[in-house]
Design an enzyme around this catalytic site. Structure first.
Site, PDB file in Angstrom:
ATOM      1  N   TYR A 186     -12.634 -38.556  40.402  1.00  0.00           N
ATOM      2  CA  TYR A 186     -11.525 -38.428  41.352  1.00  0.00           C
ATOM      3  C   TYR A 186     -11.058 -39.816  41.801  1.00  0.00           C
ATOM      4  O   TYR A 186     -11.863 -40.692  42.099  1.00  0.00           O
ATOM      5  CB  TYR A 186     -11.929 -37.599  42.581  1.00  0.00           C
ATOM      6  N   ASN A 221     -12.696 -32.968  46.730  1.00  0.00           N
ATOM      7  CA  ASN A 221     -12.301 -33.206  45.336  1.00  0.00           C
ATOM      8  C   ASN A 221     -12.348 -31.928  44.502  1.00  0.00           C
ATOM      9  O   ASN A 221     -11.411 -31.636  43.752  1.00  0.00           O
ATOM     10  CB  ASN A 221     -13.184 -34.295  44.714  1.00  0.00           C
ATOM     11  N   LYS A 276      41.585 -25.977  41.731  1.00  0.00           N
ATOM     12  CA  LYS A 276      40.318 -26.126  41.013  1.00  0.00           C
ATOM     13  C   LYS A 276      39.328 -24.989  41.244  1.00  0.00           C
ATOM     14  O   LYS A 276      39.223 -24.429  42.315  1.00  0.00           O
ATOM     15  CB  LYS A 276      39.613 -27.432  41.439  1.00  0.00           C
ATOM     16  N   HIS A 315      27.646 -29.931  15.676  1.00  0.00           N
ATOM     17  CA  HIS A 315      28.300 -31.188  16.104  1.00  0.00           C
ATOM     18  C   HIS A 315      29.466 -30.905  17.060  1.00  0.00           C
ATOM     19  O   HIS A 315      30.403 -31.689  17.140  1.00  0.00           O
ATOM     20  CB  HIS A 315      28.808 -32.003  14.908  1.00  0.00           C
ATOM     21  N   ASN A 369      35.304 -24.906  40.023  1.00  0.00           N
ATOM     22  CA  ASN A 369      34.373 -25.798  39.326  1.00  0.00           C
ATOM     23  C   ASN A 369      33.031 -25.133  39.034  1.00  0.00           C
ATOM     24  O   ASN A 369      32.529 -24.348  39.837  1.00  0.00           O
ATOM     25  CB  ASN A 369      34.136 -27.060  40.169  1.00  0.00           C
ATOM     26  N   SER A 401      37.671 -27.247  45.174  1.00  0.00           N
ATOM     27  CA  SER A 401      37.791 -28.671  45.450  1.00  0.00           C
ATOM     28  C   SER A 401      38.335 -28.855  46.858  1.00  0.00           C
ATOM     29  O   SER A 401      39.156 -28.067  47.312  1.00  0.00           O
ATOM     30  CB  SER A 401      38.743 -29.305  44.434  1.00  0.00           C
ATOM     31  N   GLN A 460      -3.769 -37.429  44.337  1.00  0.00           N
ATOM     32  CA  GLN A 460      -3.013 -36.742  45.384  1.00  0.00           C
ATOM     33  C   GLN A 460      -1.515 -36.694  45.044  1.00  0.00           C
ATOM     34  O   GLN A 460      -0.776 -35.861  45.568  1.00  0.00           O
ATOM     35  CB  GLN A 460      -3.238 -37.446  46.728  1.00  0.00           C
ATOM     36  N   GLU A 472      26.606 -27.555  36.248  1.00  0.00           N
ATOM     37  CA  GLU A 472      26.432 -29.016  36.235  1.00  0.00           C
ATOM     38  C   GLU A 472      25.119 -29.429  36.882  1.00  0.00           C
ATOM     39  O   GLU A 472      24.430 -30.331  36.408  1.00  0.00           O
ATOM     40  CB  GLU A 472      27.600 -29.680  36.971  1.00  0.00           C
TER      41      GLU A 472
HETATM   42  N1  ARG Z   1      -5.527 -34.800  49.948  1.00  0.00           N
HETATM   43  C1  ARG Z   1      -6.413 -35.180  48.884  1.00  0.00           C
HETATM   44  C2  ARG Z   1      -5.765 -34.858  47.539  1.00  0.00           C
HETATM   45  O1  ARG Z   1      -4.857 -34.124  47.517  1.00  0.00           O
HETATM   46  C3  ARG Z   1      -7.702 -34.468  49.014  1.00  0.00           C
HETATM   47  C4  ARG Z   1      -8.838 -35.135  48.377  1.00  0.00           C
HETATM   48  C5  ARG Z   1      -9.271 -36.306  49.114  1.00  0.00           C
HETATM   49  N2  ARG Z   1     -10.506 -36.786  48.596  1.00  0.00           N
HETATM   50  C6  ARG Z   1     -10.980 -37.971  48.896  1.00  0.00           C
HETATM   51  N3  ARG Z   1     -12.055 -38.330  48.317  1.00  0.00           N
HETATM   52  N4  ARG Z   1     -10.326 -38.778  49.698  1.00  0.00           N
HETATM   53  O2  ARG Z   1      -6.177 -35.352  46.493  1.00  0.00           O
END
Ligand code: ARG
Length: 476
Positions: free
Chosen positions: A334, A127, A300, A173, A302, A294, A339, A307
């Site tokens: 966390y 984490n 054409k 405008h 483009n 095209s 993720q 775009e």
């Molecule tokens: N791959 C996880 C992420 O990107 C890593 C952390 C995972 N932590 C856990 N407590 N499962 O967040």
């Protein structure tokens, strides 16, 4: 991940329980479905380099705090560098249990360094590790975005200087309003982009916090030194609150906004390119290398880059708003939802980087058609405001002057008479107002500070160079 590796998961799980980072607590290995669903390796692979840097800093801190001996540190660092090498040369072999890059690297370090490798994750959680990695990654990516924005600004400034006296109608405008120097128009985009650069500086400064030492959420009973970890990784400061450190993704949301805002600026430039390259406008011709043909229509040419710059803005807005929705309602600290930060971030940064390069190349090589711009800008009605201001200079209240000139414009349209004829015949305007209608006269009269004429442009060029130099030295 390739299909092969997913297929082979079944085998591994049934015959040989996949060794997870949490295998001690679990009697059974992970299911194939779990692995397939939770895996992030295919996109977080790109954090490998910064993950290794973070691990090096972590083990150095652990050694300094007496939690590792020097031999252990040396063995882990050598293993980390071997892993770096293996990844760089594509000889790293991923295992089915490598759910993310952090797991893969730690597994391999342990294979190489043996018991010492098992100490790498002391006082650390994925984490705080992943939050650290992403901030390190963003530091590099943000700097790259700034450099790409600056490269586009350089092209715009070069084109502005080349444009010399060229002028075109300025629009509100999308209706012709008043003539403006082409240089002034191009510099308007440079200023917008310089705000993007400032935004990146702000974002990167706020992201400059090291989460390492927060552990899973609460810190540790071990004598960790987050200040030293932060210093080694050249972060401005360590985290102050472990819960916040592992759950804060404000920096991802801010970076997504930075990239999205730039993409929106590029989209607006793109829209102008689309308009300017139409036969109807005819202000700009694209080089062959930056336009497409095209498959059916032989005539054409483009503006696909322009775009797509416009189209991809929608995608970045999705990256930003999608991620904000992911964050909304997450309790501390966390949660695996986090993720989901990486894919939108990588996508937005990659897309914006590509767009910046493509638009810069397009603008660098396109041909301006000054005759068409002039022709559009010289229509006498574009001088209406100058006529009104001529009356203002004689003491006529502006509201009245506006009505007088507006009336002449209406008569000119309704009766099919040239505005110049009507101006000449008008007792309040008369022949002395005629020079205001001369081709090219209008743009020279935009004299007020920051205005669209040659006088203020000179000062503006000085200011824009000053601003860009200041931003360049800030980056260096
Ligand atoms: N791959 C996880 C992420 O990107 C890593 C952390 C995972 N932590 C856990 N407590 N499962 O967040």
């Amino acid at each position: 991940m390739s299909d092969d590796s997913i297929e082979s998961l079944d085998e591994v799980v049934s015959d040989n329980p996949t060794k997870t980072l949490w295998h001690g607590r679990f009697g059974e290995g992970p299911s194939a479905e779990l692995l397939a669903f939770t895996v992030s390796l295919h996109f977080d692979k790109r954090l490998a380099e910064v993950d290794i840097d973070g691990s090096r800093a972590h083990v150095t801190m652990l050694t300094r705090q007496g939690l590792l001996v020097e031999d252990e540190r040396a063995a882990i660092v050598a293993a980390l560098e071997q892993v770096r090498q293996e990844l760089a040369t594509n000889t790293f072999e991923f295992a089915p249990s490598d759910e993310d890059i952090h797991t893969a690297i730690e597994r391999r370090v342990t294979e190489i360094a043996g018991d010492a490798g098992g100490k790498l994750h002391t006082g650390r959680s994925r984490n705080d590790q992943v939050a650290t990695d992403l901030r390190l990654w963003l530091r590099i990516a943000g700097k790259d975005q700034i450099e790409r924005i600056q490269a586009l600004q350089s092209v715009l400034i070069r084109r502005a200087l080349e444009a010399e006296e060229d002028y075109l109608p300025g629009y509100t405008h999308l209706q012709r309003a008043q003539p403006v120097l082409l240089a002034h128009h191009l510099l308007a985009h440079v200023w917008a982009l310089s705000r993007d650069v400032d935004r990146w500086f702000d974002c990167l400064a706020r992201a400059d916090v090291c989460p390492l030492g927060a552990g899973a959420l609460a810190g540790s009973s071990l004598p960790l030194d987050p200040v030293f970890s932060a210093q080694q990784l050249e972060f401005a400061r360590p985290f102050e609150n472990s819960l916040d450190a592992v759950s804060d993704r404000d920096f991802v949301a801010e970076a997504l906004f930075c990239a999205t805002m730039t993409q929106i600026h590029l989209s607006r430039i793109g829209e102008e390119i689309v308009l300017w390259t139409t036969e109807e406008f005819g202000f700009l011709r694209l080089s062959d290398g930056y336009s497409t043909g095209s498959s059916m229509l032989p005539q054409k040419k483009n503006p696909d880059i322009a775009e797509l710059a416009r189209g991809k803005a929608g995608r970045l807005i999705g990256d930003l708003t999608g991620f904000l929705a992911t964050l909304k309602g997450l309790p501390l600290s966390y949660n695996r939802d986090l993720q989901e930060d990486k894919e939108p971030l990588f996508d937005a940064i990659d897309t914006c980087a590509l767009t910046l390069g493509a638009i810069a190349g397009l603008l660098d090589t396109a041909t301006v058609v000054p005759e068409r711009m002039r022709e559009a800008a010289d229509s006498p009605a574009n001088a209406a405001t100058d006529l009104a201001e001529h009356l203002v200079r004689q003491g006529v209240p502006f509201r009245e002057a506006h009505a007088v000139v507006g009336n002449l414009v209406r008569q000119s349209i309704e009766r099919g008479v040239g505005l110049d004829e009507l101006v000449e015949a008008d007792p309040r305007l008369g022949p002395e107002a005629i020079p205001l209608l001369q081709p090219g006269a209008g743009v020279k009269r935009r004299t007020s500070p920051g205005g669209a004429g040659p006088g203020p442009l000179e000062e503006q060029l000085r200011l824009v160079n000053e601003r860009l130099n200041e931003q360049r030295s800030r980056l260096a």
